[in-house]
Design a protein around this motif. Sequence first.
Motif, PDB file in Angstrom:
ATOM      1  N   UNK A   1     -35.270  34.863 107.551  1.00 22.38           N
ATOM      2  CA  UNK A   1     -37.046  35.093 107.886  1.00 22.38           C
ATOM      3  C   UNK A   1     -37.354  36.547 108.001  1.00 22.38           C
ATOM      4  N   UNK A   2     -36.483  37.482 107.621  1.00 21.31           N
ATOM      5  CA  UNK A   2     -36.846  38.798 107.353  1.00 21.31           C
ATOM      6  C   UNK A   2     -37.606  39.248 105.757  1.00 21.31           C
ATOM      7  N   UNK A   3     -38.680  39.914 106.097  1.00 25.09           N
ATOM      8  CA  UNK A   3     -39.243  40.415 104.633  1.00 25.09           C
ATOM      9  C   UNK A   3     -39.565  41.760 104.826  1.00 25.09           C
ATOM     10  N   UNK A   4     -39.278  42.649 103.707  1.00 25.70           N
ATOM     11  CA  UNK A   4     -39.278  43.909 103.509  1.00 25.70           C
ATOM     12  C   UNK A   4     -40.821  44.057 103.177  1.00 25.70           C
ATOM     13  N   UNK A   5     -41.532  45.110 104.092  1.00 22.23           N
ATOM     14  CA  UNK A   5     -42.746  45.597 103.830  1.00 22.23           C
ATOM     15  C   UNK A   5     -42.994  47.038 103.719  1.00 22.23           C
TER      16      UNK A   5
END
Length: 235
Positions: A20-24
């Motif tokens: 569920x982690x997204x790099x932004x």
Amino acid sequence: MANRLLAALSLRDFEVLAPHLDTVALPRGKVLFEPGDDVTTTYFPCRQTMASLLIVTRDGREVEAATIGREGAIGGIVSEGHKPAFGRAVVQVAGSALAISTSHLEAAKLGSARFGDLFARYSDALLAQMMQGVACNALHTVEERCCRWLLSTHDRAGDQIIHLTQESLAEMLGVQRTTVSAVTAHLASRGLLKTHRGRVEILDRSGLEKASCECYEAVESHFATVLPEVELSKP
């Protein structure tokens, strides 16, 4: 890992979060939430990325309540449900972050007592920083507060050079830019730092610590006691 709070998780707990982690990318000046917003996303700053939690007055003035870097997280830390933000979160040092829905974060905390305990202790450390900041703003000089802020930022930036304008520093301290210019010029004359356009270079960290008030050491010591597995990212 690039975020120290996530790195302190067990492998099992992190694997629950990972899908569920997204790099932004977080550019300097990006507002992550405003007062009254429902906080639906939690950000974990990575590497040099740093953000400030600000209190905003009716006339639009801002003063910093807390500094958050790769040792922590921004938004949705305590509870699930309707989470109106009390202040404004603004990126001060650009960089990357890992973002996750607060609903997924809450589910992970409920599913693991160890996970929940880690975030409860981080909430305590963040509250301590805010409480100490209240005392610091009321009792200490602008120069002492400036030194404290630079030290805290230096810890999180992981570099001798802090990419920040004097105007931004003035906003964080709640003073005029001319006041910050005078303070940094005095610190530079003592050989503690050097100012460049849009950045501050730390030359003598130990001297800066001596020039700071007791608040820097108080917050650092409490963080180390409450979260010994999470380092405040000193250079």
